[in-house]
Design a protein around this motif. Structure first.
Motif, PDB file in Angstrom:
ATOM      1  N   HIS A  80      35.418  51.900  40.239  1.00  0.00           N
ATOM      2  CA  HIS A  80      36.477  50.914  40.482  1.00  0.00           C
ATOM      3  C   HIS A  80      36.324  49.693  39.582  1.00  0.00           C
ATOM      4  CE1 HIS A  80      34.069  47.886  42.600  1.00  0.00           C
ATOM      5  NE2 HIS A  80      33.447  48.874  43.187  1.00  0.00           N
ATOM      6  N   GLN A  81      35.159  49.543  38.941  1.00  0.00           N
ATOM      7  CA  GLN A  81      34.949  48.417  38.033  1.00  0.00           C
ATOM      8  C   GLN A  81      35.622  48.624  36.681  1.00  0.00           C
ATOM      9  OE1 GLN A  81      30.605  48.424  38.323  1.00  0.00           O
ATOM     10  NE2 GLN A  81      30.713  46.536  39.517  1.00  0.00           N
ATOM     11  N   ILE A  82      36.224  49.795  36.496  1.00  0.00           N
ATOM     12  CA  ILE A  82      37.012  50.074  35.287  1.00  0.00           C
ATOM     13  C   ILE A  82      38.488  49.980  35.663  1.00  0.00           C
ATOM     14  CG2 ILE A  82      37.505  51.691  33.433  1.00  0.00           C
ATOM     15  CD1 ILE A  82      34.849  53.054  34.016  1.00  0.00           C
ATOM     16  N   GLY A  83      39.196  49.037  35.063  1.00  0.00           N
ATOM     17  CA  GLY A  83      40.632  48.918  35.274  1.00  0.00           C
ATOM     18  C   GLY A  83      41.387  49.589  34.142  1.00  0.00           C
ATOM     19  N   TYR A  84      42.535  50.167  34.460  1.00  0.00           N
ATOM     20  CA  TYR A  84      43.315  50.914  33.464  1.00  0.00           C
ATOM     21  C   TYR A  84      44.772  50.497  33.538  1.00  0.00           C
ATOM     22  CZ  TYR A  84      45.683  54.855  31.210  1.00  0.00           C
ATOM     23  OH  TYR A  84      46.480  55.622  30.409  1.00  0.00           O
ATOM     24  N   VAL A  85      45.346  50.166  32.380  1.00  0.00           N
ATOM     25  CA  VAL A  85      46.759  49.797  32.282  1.00  0.00           C
ATOM     26  C   VAL A  85      47.428  50.790  31.325  1.00  0.00           C
ATOM     27  CG1 VAL A  85      48.439  48.011  31.686  1.00  0.00           C
ATOM     28  CG2 VAL A  85      46.205  47.365  32.640  1.00  0.00           C
ATOM     29  N   PRO A  86      48.345  51.615  31.829  1.00  0.00           N
ATOM     30  CA  PRO A  86      49.014  52.598  30.977  1.00  0.00           C
ATOM     31  C   PRO A  86      50.189  51.975  30.226  1.00  0.00           C
ATOM     32  CG  PRO A  86      49.836  52.797  33.197  1.00  0.00           C
ATOM     33  CD  PRO A  86      48.801  51.689  33.229  1.00  0.00           C
ATOM     34  N   GLN A  87      50.857  52.796  29.433  1.00  0.00           N
ATOM     35  CA  GLN A  87      52.127  52.387  28.860  1.00  0.00           C
ATOM     36  C   GLN A  87      53.095  52.066  29.991  1.00  0.00           C
ATOM     37  OE1 GLN A  87      53.819  54.935  25.845  1.00  0.00           O
ATOM     38  NE2 GLN A  87      51.823  55.667  25.182  1.00  0.00           N
ATOM     39  N   ARG A  88      54.131  51.303  29.661  1.00  0.00           N
ATOM     40  CA  ARG A  88      55.131  50.987  30.690  1.00  0.00           C
ATOM     41  C   ARG A  88      55.640  52.271  31.324  1.00  0.00           C
ATOM     42  NH1 ARG A  88      59.860  47.585  28.499  1.00  0.00           N
ATOM     43  NH2 ARG A  88      60.516  47.819  30.671  1.00  0.00           N
ATOM     44  N   LEU A  89      55.656  52.270  32.639  1.00  0.00           N
ATOM     45  CA  LEU A  89      56.042  53.468  33.368  1.00  0.00           C
ATOM     46  C   LEU A  89      57.545  53.505  33.596  1.00  0.00           C
ATOM     47  CD1 LEU A  89      53.220  53.383  36.063  1.00  0.00           C
ATOM     48  CD2 LEU A  89      53.254  54.681  33.932  1.00  0.00           C
ATOM     49  N   ASP A  90      58.122  54.692  33.483  1.00  0.00           N
ATOM     50  CA  ASP A  90      59.522  54.874  33.843  1.00  0.00           C
ATOM     51  C   ASP A  90      59.619  55.116  35.345  1.00  0.00           C
ATOM     52  OD1 ASP A  90      60.517  54.624  31.249  1.00  0.00           O
ATOM     53  OD2 ASP A  90      60.084  56.737  30.808  1.00  0.00           O
ATOM     54  N   PHE A  91      60.425  54.344  36.025  1.00  0.00           N
ATOM     55  CA  PHE A  91      60.600  54.518  37.453  1.00  0.00           C
ATOM     56  C   PHE A  91      61.992  54.039  37.823  1.00  0.00           C
ATOM     57  CE2 PHE A  91      58.811  50.379  36.653  1.00  0.00           C
ATOM     58  CZ  PHE A  91      59.571  49.526  37.450  1.00  0.00           C
ATOM     59  N   ASP A  92      62.446  54.452  38.987  1.00  0.00           N
ATOM     60  CA  ASP A  92      63.749  54.032  39.475  1.00  0.00           C
ATOM     61  C   ASP A  92      63.655  52.565  39.897  1.00  0.00           C
ATOM     62  OD1 ASP A  92      66.121  53.565  40.801  1.00  0.00           O
ATOM     63  OD2 ASP A  92      66.130  55.505  41.839  1.00  0.00           O
ATOM     64  N   PRO A  93      64.380  51.658  39.198  1.00  0.00           N
ATOM     65  CA  PRO A  93      64.265  50.233  39.546  1.00  0.00           C
ATOM     66  C   PRO A  93      64.731  49.914  40.960  1.00  0.00           C
ATOM     67  CG  PRO A  93      66.087  50.615  38.019  1.00  0.00           C
ATOM     68  CD  PRO A  93      65.309  51.893  38.097  1.00  0.00           C
ATOM     69  N   ARG A  94      65.427  50.865  41.589  1.00  0.00           N
ATOM     70  CA  ARG A  94      65.871  50.653  42.969  1.00  0.00           C
ATOM     71  C   ARG A  94      64.789  51.015  43.980  1.00  0.00           C
ATOM     72  NH1 ARG A  94      70.944  54.518  42.426  1.00  0.00           N
ATOM     73  NH2 ARG A  94      69.213  55.698  41.511  1.00  0.00           N
ATOM     74  N   PHE A  95      63.691  51.604  43.505  1.00  0.00           N
ATOM     75  CA  PHE A  95      62.640  52.018  44.432  1.00  0.00           C
ATOM     76  C   PHE A  95      62.057  50.780  45.118  1.00  0.00           C
ATOM     77  CE2 PHE A  95      58.300  53.461  45.532  1.00  0.00           C
ATOM     78  CZ  PHE A  95      58.633  54.575  46.284  1.00  0.00           C
ATOM     79  N   PRO A  96      62.008  50.774  46.448  1.00  0.00           N
ATOM     80  CA  PRO A  96      61.655  49.548  47.172  1.00  0.00           C
ATOM     81  C   PRO A  96      60.153  49.291  47.256  1.00  0.00           C
ATOM     82  CG  PRO A  96      62.157  51.283  48.732  1.00  0.00           C
ATOM     83  CD  PRO A  96      62.409  51.864  47.360  1.00  0.00           C
ATOM     84  N   VAL A  97      59.533  49.025  46.111  1.00  0.00           N
ATOM     85  CA  VAL A  97      58.114  48.677  46.101  1.00  0.00           C
ATOM     86  C   VAL A  97      57.988  47.263  45.542  1.00  0.00           C
ATOM     87  CG1 VAL A  97      57.775  49.760  43.828  1.00  0.00           C
ATOM     88  CG2 VAL A  97      55.813  49.367  45.328  1.00  0.00           C
ATOM     89  N   SER A  98      57.250  46.424  46.244  1.00  0.00           N
ATOM     90  CA  SER A  98      57.114  45.024  45.833  1.00  0.00           C
ATOM     91  C   SER A  98      55.951  44.863  44.867  1.00  0.00           C
ATOM     92  CB  SER A  98      56.871  44.138  47.053  1.00  0.00           C
ATOM     93  OG  SER A  98      55.574  44.371  47.590  1.00  0.00           O
ATOM     94  N   VAL A  99      55.940  43.731  44.195  1.00  0.00           N
ATOM     95  CA  VAL A  99      54.830  43.410  43.299  1.00  0.00           C
ATOM     96  C   VAL A  99      53.515  43.447  44.067  1.00  0.00           C
ATOM     97  CG1 VAL A  99      53.791  41.562  41.920  1.00  0.00           C
ATOM     98  CG2 VAL A  99      56.238  42.052  41.713  1.00  0.00           C
TER      99      VAL A  99
END
Length: 260
Positions: A80-99
């Motif tokens: 868990h001490q390794i953080g990973y940031v991928p390329q910008r992900l494609d997702f449905d902008p209407r998906f109800p997930v908050s920051v």
């Protein structure tokens, strides 16, 4: 005399074969704690494969890899001490997930099996959101944010688990130039404040050259590794990029050069 601490990442003579085909061979480099390494190379050079080796998702065919002083596949809960940031992900902008919910996903590895987030976990999430400059945006849907803000949220997700090493795979892809510079400036600030070690893959030689301490250029194997100014002016860069180099050479000479 004080001994030099071992590097956070130590890769020695690594080779990788996938389905019998060589993808990487003779890759060697080390990254001391708190440094920023940029990985460059043409499309299909094996850059993402190299990140997957560091994450323990692919075992090298030959050579040795040590991350946080252990083999990636032996880190266990320490992964868990390794953080990973991928390329910008494609997702449905209407998906109800908050920051806030997205960032909590990075905390799941610290919760334990079948456990719900505690107050301390939410505190870590809110702290990470504040560090990346998204305070006040916690309840917004991820799809409502700009591309640069979305990537900041993914950086926050990668940070909220006592992260020591941050890996980024083409994290600036699709961002406009101001957003790219803002993301790199954020990484530099986080590196200073948290003592992070950063490894970033990017196709943008100039931007990475300005911000990284060192660059390594690979195309299957290591072509050159050193300070950005030396790497970007080297003949080995031309060899690595081959037919792509005419465009890159024009970009390097017409844009701002990297800091020394």
């Amino acid at each position: 005399m004080t001994a030099t601490p071992p590097p956070i990442v130590d890769v020695s003579s690594v080779a990788v074969e996938i389905d019998g085909h060589p993808v990487l061979w003779d890759i060697t480099f080390a990254v001391p704690a708190g440094k920023f390494l940029g990985i460059i190379g043409p499309n299909g050079a094996g850059k993402t494969t190299l990140l997957r080796v560091l994450l323990g998702l692919i075992a090298p065919t030959r050579g040795s890899v040590r991350v946080l002083h252990r083999s990636p596949r032996e880190l266990g809960r320490g992964a868990h001490q390794i953080g990973y940031v991928p390329q910008r992900l494609d997702f449905d902008p209407r998906f109800p997930v908050s920051v806030r919910d997205v960032v909590m996903m990075g905390r799941v590895c610290c919760l334990g099996l079948f456990r719900f987030p505690r107050r301390e976990d939410w505190r870590k999430v809110d702290e990470s959101i504040q560090r990346v400059g998204l305070s006040g945006q916690e309840r917004r849907r991820l799809g409502e944010l700009s591309g640069g803000e979305q990537q900041r949220a993914f950086v926050a997700r990668a940070l909220c688990a006592e992260t020591k090493l941050l890996l980024l795979d083409e994290a600036t892809t699709g961002l406009d130039l101001p957003a790219q510079h803002e993301l790199y400036a954020l990484l530099q600030r986080l590196r200073r404040e948290l003592g992070l070690t950063v490894i970033a893959v990017s196709h943008d030689l100039l931007a990475l050259g300005v911000h990284a301490d060192n660059l390594i250029c690979i195309n299957g194997t290591t072509h050159i590794h050193g300070n950005p100014q030396m790497v970007l002016q080297s003949d080995q860069l031309r060899e690595a990029y081959r037919c792509e180099f005419d465009f890159l050479s024009h970009e390097v000479h017409e844009g701002e050069g990297p800091s020394a």
